[in-house]
Enzyme design. Structure first.
Site, PDB file in Angstrom:
ATOM      1  CG  HIS A  17      35.829  46.622  66.486  1.00 23.40           C
ATOM      2  ND1 HIS A  17      36.120  45.820  65.404  1.00 23.40           N
ATOM      3  CD2 HIS A  17      37.001  46.887  67.104  1.00 23.40           C
ATOM      4  CE1 HIS A  17      37.413  45.602  65.361  1.00 23.40           C
ATOM      5  NE2 HIS A  17      37.971  46.231  66.388  1.00 23.40           N
ATOM      6  CG  HIS A  19      42.890  48.168  62.430  1.00 18.95           C
ATOM      7  ND1 HIS A  19      43.571  47.145  61.783  1.00 18.95           N
ATOM      8  CD2 HIS A  19      42.681  47.730  63.695  1.00 18.95           C
ATOM      9  CE1 HIS A  19      43.759  46.152  62.622  1.00 18.95           C
ATOM     10  NE2 HIS A  19      43.242  46.475  63.790  1.00 18.95           N
TER      11      HIS A  19
END
Length: 272
Positions: A38, A80
């Site tokens: 991730h 992100h």
């Protein structure tokens, strides 16, 4: 896309993932569960940096996941959050430019930022990579790629620009995902050969329609039940679930027969 074509794409993707040569032999891989890092090995290195992706390869990941946004001058960068504040020193470099949205800065301006010191002094000087830089750095590592397009409504045309960059710079297993399912339908029209994943937990009754263009349903692990996983599989799709770092949770998800586990700790999943 017909059901037979979707099933073939899933089968080919999982066959390639199972054969990836990077990292130690992992029980997760032998069991057919993809180990997805991730934002890279983000428990150990600053997220969405090339260093985090390379560390994931050394830790036994099968795929690395990254997040794509767009700058003011339409460069594709890895970030992100909507803003640069959490993972760079943008507040000190550009103190007058709050709220420091990615889309308010040019690529040249973002290149001035330190994207590593927030995580630890050992990472000082790490930079925000472009999508092209990350793809070219990783394309011969043997890892597959799970690419998330963040908030496509904020960046009109980002699906097309992402597709162009993937054609130019990436070789290897690939899935493109987003929380914006309409954007993923549009991306599927641009690159129908690339598996598409839908982030979220759609009701079981919506799965037949979504299976017309998606190959994966990728929900948070807390939403999963064995029955829901079976329902997704019954429509010829995979389940990649996020974000599991606890070995107890990983084992439970494996028992549910998910196809991939997205984790900040690919080393933990590789050791199970």
């Amino acid at each position: 896309m017909c059901r037979s074509s979707r099933t073939l794409i899933v089968a080919v993707l999982m066959t390639v993932l199972a054969a990836l040569p990077v990292g130690p032999t992992a029980a997760a891989r032998r069991d057919g569960i993809a180990n997805v890092a991730h934002r890279g090995a983000s428990a150990h290195a600053p997220e969405n940096t090339i260093g985090a992706f390379r560390l994931a390869a050394r830790m036994g990941a099968d795929l690395f996941e990254l997040d794509v946004r767009e700058t003011r001058d339409h460069a594709l960068v890895l970030m992100h959050d909507t803003t640069l504040a959490r993972t760079t020193d943008v507040e000190s470099v550009y103190p007058e430019r709050a709220p420091w949205r990615v889309s308010d800065f040019t690529l040249k301006e973002i290149r001035r930022l330190d994207a590593g010191s927030w995580f630890g002094s050992a990472f000082k000087g790490a930079r925000v990579p472009t999508l092209r830089e990350a793809l070219r750095a990783m394309r011969r590592t043997g890892l597959g790629l799970l690419l998330e397009i963040k908030a496509p409504h904020l960046y009109p045309g980002i699906e097309r620009r992402t597709a162009l960059e993937l054609r130019r710079s990436w070789e290897g297993p690939l899935v493109v995902q987003s929380f914006d399912w309409d954007a993923m339908r549009a991306f599927h029209g641009l690159m129908p050969e690339v598996p598409v994943g839908l982030l979220g937990t759609p009701p079981a009754g919506e799965l037949p329609g979504l299976a017309s263009f998606a190959v994966q349903i990728n929900p948070p692990y807390r939403d999963l039940t064995p029955g829901y996983v079976r329902a997704i599989h019954a429509h010829g799709m995979q389940v990649f679930t996020w974000t599991a770092d606890d070995p107890v949770v990983m084992r439970r998800l494996a028992a549910y027969r998910v196809d991939g586990i997205i984790t900040n700790r690919p080393d933990v999943l590789a050791r199970l």
